[in-house]
Design a protein around this motif. Structure first.
Motif, PDB file in Angstrom:
ATOM      1  N   TYR A 111      13.663 -65.153 -61.513  1.00 56.39           N
ATOM      2  CA  TYR A 111      15.070 -64.947 -61.828  1.00 56.39           C
ATOM      3  C   TYR A 111      15.369 -63.460 -62.032  1.00 56.39           C
ATOM      4  O   TYR A 111      16.315 -62.919 -61.454  1.00 56.39           O
ATOM      5  N   ALA A 112      14.516 -62.788 -62.804  1.00 55.36           N
ATOM      6  CA  ALA A 112      14.854 -61.435 -63.257  1.00 55.36           C
ATOM      7  C   ALA A 112      14.121 -60.313 -62.518  1.00 55.36           C
ATOM      8  O   ALA A 112      14.509 -59.153 -62.645  1.00 55.36           O
ATOM      9  N   LEU A 113      13.058 -60.640 -61.766  1.00 56.57           N
ATOM     10  CA  LEU A 113      12.301 -59.596 -61.074  1.00 56.57           C
ATOM     11  C   LEU A 113      12.406 -59.667 -59.559  1.00 56.57           C
ATOM     12  O   LEU A 113      12.681 -58.678 -58.893  1.00 56.57           O
ATOM     13  N   ASP A 114      12.163 -60.852 -58.999  1.00 57.29           N
ATOM     14  CA  ASP A 114      12.150 -60.986 -57.541  1.00 57.29           C
ATOM     15  C   ASP A 114      12.436 -62.434 -57.175  1.00 57.29           C
ATOM     16  O   ASP A 114      11.564 -63.290 -57.293  1.00 57.29           O
ATOM     17  N   ALA A 115      13.649 -62.719 -56.771  1.00 58.49           N
ATOM     18  CA  ALA A 115      14.048 -64.084 -56.433  1.00 58.49           C
ATOM     19  C   ALA A 115      13.681 -64.413 -54.984  1.00 58.49           C
ATOM     20  O   ALA A 115      13.562 -63.528 -54.140  1.00 58.49           O
ATOM     21  N   ALA A 116      13.523 -65.699 -54.715  1.00 58.39           N
ATOM     22  CA  ALA A 116      13.119 -66.138 -53.372  1.00 58.39           C
ATOM     23  C   ALA A 116      14.185 -65.810 -52.340  1.00 58.39           C
ATOM     24  O   ALA A 116      13.907 -65.190 -51.310  1.00 58.39           O
ATOM     25  N   THR A 117      15.411 -66.223 -52.596  1.00 62.10           N
ATOM     26  CA  THR A 117      16.488 -65.999 -51.619  1.00 62.10           C
ATOM     27  C   THR A 117      17.758 -65.444 -52.257  1.00 62.10           C
ATOM     28  O   THR A 117      18.576 -64.842 -51.565  1.00 62.10           O
ATOM     29  N   GLU A 118      17.932 -65.635 -53.552  1.00 61.45           N
ATOM     30  CA  GLU A 118      19.168 -65.216 -54.214  1.00 61.45           C
ATOM     31  C   GLU A 118      19.068 -63.776 -54.730  1.00 61.45           C
ATOM     32  O   GLU A 118      17.991 -63.179 -54.755  1.00 61.45           O
ATOM     33  N   ASP A 123      23.210 -65.991 -61.771  1.00 61.28           N
ATOM     34  CA  ASP A 123      23.097 -67.391 -62.174  1.00 61.28           C
ATOM     35  C   ASP A 123      22.403 -68.217 -61.083  1.00 61.28           C
ATOM     36  O   ASP A 123      21.615 -69.124 -61.376  1.00 61.28           O
ATOM     37  N   ALA A 124      22.704 -67.890 -59.837  1.00 63.54           N
ATOM     38  CA  ALA A 124      22.082 -68.614 -58.721  1.00 63.54           C
ATOM     39  C   ALA A 124      20.570 -68.406 -58.714  1.00 63.54           C
ATOM     40  O   ALA A 124      19.801 -69.336 -58.442  1.00 63.54           O
ATOM     41  N   GLY A 129      15.082 -70.159 -59.556  1.00 62.35           N
ATOM     42  CA  GLY A 129      13.767 -69.961 -60.153  1.00 62.35           C
ATOM     43  C   GLY A 129      13.208 -71.240 -60.737  1.00 62.35           C
ATOM     44  O   GLY A 129      12.012 -71.540 -60.603  1.00 62.35           O
ATOM     45  N   LEU A 130      14.068 -72.032 -61.383  1.00 58.88           N
ATOM     46  CA  LEU A 130      13.630 -73.316 -61.926  1.00 58.88           C
ATOM     47  C   LEU A 130      13.298 -74.309 -60.805  1.00 58.88           C
ATOM     48  O   LEU A 130      12.283 -74.996 -60.851  1.00 58.88           O
ATOM     49  N   SER A 131      14.163 -74.373 -59.790  1.00 59.62           N
ATOM     50  CA  SER A 131      13.920 -75.311 -58.685  1.00 59.62           C
ATOM     51  C   SER A 131      12.594 -75.026 -57.989  1.00 59.62           C
ATOM     52  O   SER A 131      11.849 -75.956 -57.646  1.00 59.62           O
ATOM     53  N   TYR A 132      12.291 -73.745 -57.784  1.00 60.49           N
ATOM     54  CA  TYR A 132      11.031 -73.416 -57.128  1.00 60.49           C
ATOM     55  C   TYR A 132       9.827 -73.683 -58.029  1.00 60.49           C
ATOM     56  O   TYR A 132       8.722 -73.963 -57.538  1.00 60.49           O
ATOM     57  N   VAL A 269      14.329 -76.423 -80.910  1.00 64.71           N
ATOM     58  CA  VAL A 269      14.661 -75.123 -81.518  1.00 64.71           C
ATOM     59  C   VAL A 269      15.178 -74.121 -80.487  1.00 64.71           C
ATOM     60  O   VAL A 269      15.705 -73.078 -80.851  1.00 64.71           O
ATOM     61  N   GLY A 270      15.023 -74.441 -79.205  1.00 68.05           N
ATOM     62  CA  GLY A 270      15.545 -73.580 -78.157  1.00 68.05           C
ATOM     63  C   GLY A 270      16.992 -73.918 -77.859  1.00 68.05           C
ATOM     64  O   GLY A 270      17.651 -74.655 -78.607  1.00 68.05           O
ATOM     65  N   PRO A 271      17.525 -73.421 -76.748  1.00 72.19           N
ATOM     66  CA  PRO A 271      18.923 -73.714 -76.368  1.00 72.19           C
ATOM     67  C   PRO A 271      19.026 -75.133 -75.795  1.00 72.19           C
ATOM     68  O   PRO A 271      19.097 -75.330 -74.577  1.00 72.19           O
ATOM     69  N   THR A 272      19.061 -76.114 -76.684  1.00 70.09           N
ATOM     70  CA  THR A 272      18.908 -77.524 -76.309  1.00 70.09           C
ATOM     71  C   THR A 272      19.877 -77.962 -75.215  1.00 70.09           C
ATOM     72  O   THR A 272      19.463 -78.522 -74.191  1.00 70.09           O
ATOM     73  N   LEU A 273      21.155 -77.742 -75.437  1.00 71.37           N
ATOM     74  CA  LEU A 273      22.150 -78.206 -74.474  1.00 71.37           C
ATOM     75  C   LEU A 273      21.985 -77.514 -73.128  1.00 71.37           C
ATOM     76  O   LEU A 273      22.085 -78.145 -72.062  1.00 71.37           O
ATOM     77  N   LEU A 274      21.678 -76.214 -73.146  1.00 69.60           N
ATOM     78  CA  LEU A 274      21.476 -75.484 -71.898  1.00 69.60           C
ATOM     79  C   LEU A 274      20.252 -76.028 -71.152  1.00 69.60           C
ATOM     80  O   LEU A 274      20.281 -76.156 -69.922  1.00 69.60           O
ATOM     81  N   ILE A 275      19.194 -76.337 -71.890  1.00 62.90           N
ATOM     82  CA  ILE A 275      17.993 -76.902 -71.265  1.00 62.90           C
ATOM     83  C   ILE A 275      18.320 -78.214 -70.564  1.00 62.90           C
ATOM     84  O   ILE A 275      17.926 -78.437 -69.397  1.00 62.90           O
ATOM     85  N   LEU A 276      19.041 -79.097 -71.250  1.00 63.96           N
ATOM     86  CA  LEU A 276      19.379 -80.399 -70.671  1.00 63.96           C
ATOM     87  C   LEU A 276      20.281 -80.249 -69.449  1.00 63.96           C
ATOM     88  O   LEU A 276      20.092 -80.922 -68.430  1.00 63.96           O
ATOM     89  N   ASP A 277      21.269 -79.351 -69.555  1.00 63.25           N
ATOM     90  CA  ASP A 277      22.169 -79.122 -68.418  1.00 63.25           C
ATOM     91  C   ASP A 277      21.416 -78.515 -67.226  1.00 63.25           C
ATOM     92  O   ASP A 277      21.610 -78.936 -66.075  1.00 63.25           O
ATOM     93  N   MET A 278      20.574 -77.516 -67.507  1.00 58.41           N
ATOM     94  CA  MET A 278      19.834 -76.850 -66.426  1.00 58.41           C
ATOM     95  C   MET A 278      18.850 -77.799 -65.764  1.00 58.41           C
ATOM     96  O   MET A 278      18.693 -77.790 -64.533  1.00 58.41           O
TER      97      MET A 278
END
Length: 490
Positions: A111-118, A123-124, A129-132, A269-278
């Motif tokens: 996500y932050a250093l070298d993305a595959a295609t984006e 945000d993309a 990064g998660l999908s890969y 304890v992490g960003p619960t809602l963001l984790i579930l949405d992502m």
């Protein structure tokens, strides 16, 4: 030692030579492996992509076909282990340390250093990064493990052949598998296993060292990693001595308890809602783009070929180098299950768990990154602990993570010594303890040499090289398996 075969002595000599060369000529060793790795990744990337994709297709075909009703054993036999214990055992052997090592770091870096295609940092790229990460640790790997394990379990428990890679090729080569050709096949399998497992041991030692340094100021050095590997070697040899039904079974269940505990706490304890949405959105993206991702080779100049080689091809090679070990181990603990139960269980349960794992850790790492703490400044083995620093219960989370890494370390090495013992004693399901001890020491020695000559770079180089020859054996195993299954269903 009366049970050992030529496979034991030949492979042990090859491993010792590799260790000596690495110790005496570390610079040349790293350079040579680097050049070979670059050639393999560039020239055989397309091959790895097609091979891994084919494993999914073949697994689905076998599972839904009449072959799925065949039992891995006699018709009246039933599984030796309960389903939860079985899943825990195959999961611990098949992934282990890598999940903790890459859980936060891989999605973050992509996500932050070298993305595959984006575009990096968007945000993309976060979602991609998660999908890969799901792609690299999901259904492809488990389908490949499943096919190798299926061939081994079918011939061993259904056809009463020795538990050897070479025995699965008898439908193609007949009695030649009892001679030099069979020895060559088994030597390739054992050699790939030693280096594949040594990779994880190197990762584990580096991350335990990083965690201890982060929490208690222990120096990050080769000497510290030597001490860590020495201690863990003693522990996994003691576990191997106790046998499959005790040591590995209890350790596998412990791994699952610690892994689930760490996962649940991070989600809470992490960003619960963001984790579930992502997780919901990116897992959907993974399923939607699975075919495109499965055949992506990045052939043109603007396709980010370096990313593809450093991530996808590296992971595909790592999993292939693990296939003899994980396949043999999964086969051993799967006796009595039907082929359909076996393949669906192997492909579905671990894929769901690792996807939730990466969603939790990867999303949390990305959220910390976006909050102003640049986690990309840290080495891969330190990302997790610095992420925990930005969360409640950080010290407890770090301690659980270190315990989990150590437990996975012991389980993977323990399982591998068991499998290496089987492979070098003509398929004996109870290999002599002396053989398991020798292989345990050999694995640790290889891990130390790889750390000594070039750290994680040398480790990555070596496994991409070690995987290539065994990949050809896998193709032959598939052909032989279909030939044998066709005779079971009239």
């Amino acid at each position: 030692m009366k049970k050992v075969t030529r496979v034991f002595y030949i492979t042990l000599v090859l491993v010792i030579l590799a260790v000596i060369l690495g110790a005496l000529f570390p610079g040349q060793f790293e350079k040579i492996t680097g050049n070979i790795k670059a050639f393999v990744a560039t020239s055989f990337g397309w091959y790895y992509m097609l091979l891994m994709s084919a494993m999914i297709i073949l697994s689905i075909i076998i599972a839904i076909s009449p072959y799925g009703k065949i039992r891995l054993g006699k018709d009246k036999e039933r599984p030796d282990f309960s389903t939860p214990t079985w899943i825990a055992m195959l999961f611990s052997a098949g992934m282990g340390i890598g999940l903790v090592f890459y859980g936060a770091a891989e999605p973050l870096f992509n996500y932050a250093l070298d993305a595959a295609t984006e575009k990096v940092g968007t945000d993309a790229a976060f979602k991609e990064g998660l999908s890969y990460s799901y792609f690299h640790w999901g259904v492809h790997i488990w389908a490949m493990y499943g096919i190798v394990a299926l061939a081994l379990a079918f011939f061993q428990f259904r056809k009463e052949e020795p538990g050897l890679i070479s025995a699965t090729l008898k439908p193609l080569f007949g009695e030649k598998m009892n001679g030099p050709l069979g020895v060559l096949i088994d030597v390739l399998a054992v050699f790939a296993t030693v280096f594949g497992v040594a990779t994880s041991l190197g990762f584990g030692a580096a991350q335990i060292n990083g965690g201890l340094s982060h929490l208690f100021g222990v120096e990050v050095s080769f000497f510290s990693q030597f001490i860590i590997i020495l201690i863990v070697t003693i522990l996994f040899i003691a576990s191997a001595w106790s046998g499959l039904s005790k040591g590995i079974k209890y350790l596998s269940n412990t791994n699952m308890v610690l892994a689930v505990l760490l996962l649940v706490v991070v989600i809470i304890v992490g960003p619960t809602l963001l984790i579930l949405d992502m997780f919901t959105e990116t897992f959907g993206q993974y399923m939607q783009n699975l075919i495109e991702m499965s055949f992506r080779t990045a052939p043109l100049e603007g396709d980010n070929r370096a990313w593809h080689n450093n991530w996808t091809i590296f992971f595909w090679a790592w999993w292939i180098s693990w296939a003899p070990f994980v396949g043999m181990f999964i086969a051993r603990v799967s006796k009595g299950r039907t082929i359909r139960q076996f393949l669906l269980g192997v492909m579905v349960a671990p894929t769901l768990f690792v996807s939730i794992w990466f969603a939790a850790f990867g999303t949390t790492a990305g959220d910390v990154q976006n909050s102003g703490t640049d986690l990309t400044n840290y080495a891969t083995e330190l990302v997790l602990f610095n992420m925990f620093d930005q969360m409640p219960l950080s010290f407890i989370l770090s301690i659980i993570a270190i315990l989990l890494i150590a437990s996975f370390f012991i389980t993977s090495a323990d399982s591998a010594t068991f499998v290496l013992g089987i492979q070098s004693t003509n398929g004996s399901l109870i290999p002599p303890n002396q053989v398991k001890i020798i292989w345990g020491i050999a694995q640790s020695a290889v891990a130390l040499i790889l750390l000594y000559v070039g750290g994680l770079t040398a480790i990555q180089n070596t496994i991409i090289i070690a995987a290539l020859p065994f990949s050809f054996v896998m193709i032959l195993m598939v052909i032989a398996l279909f030939k044998a299954l066709s005779k079971e269903v009239k």
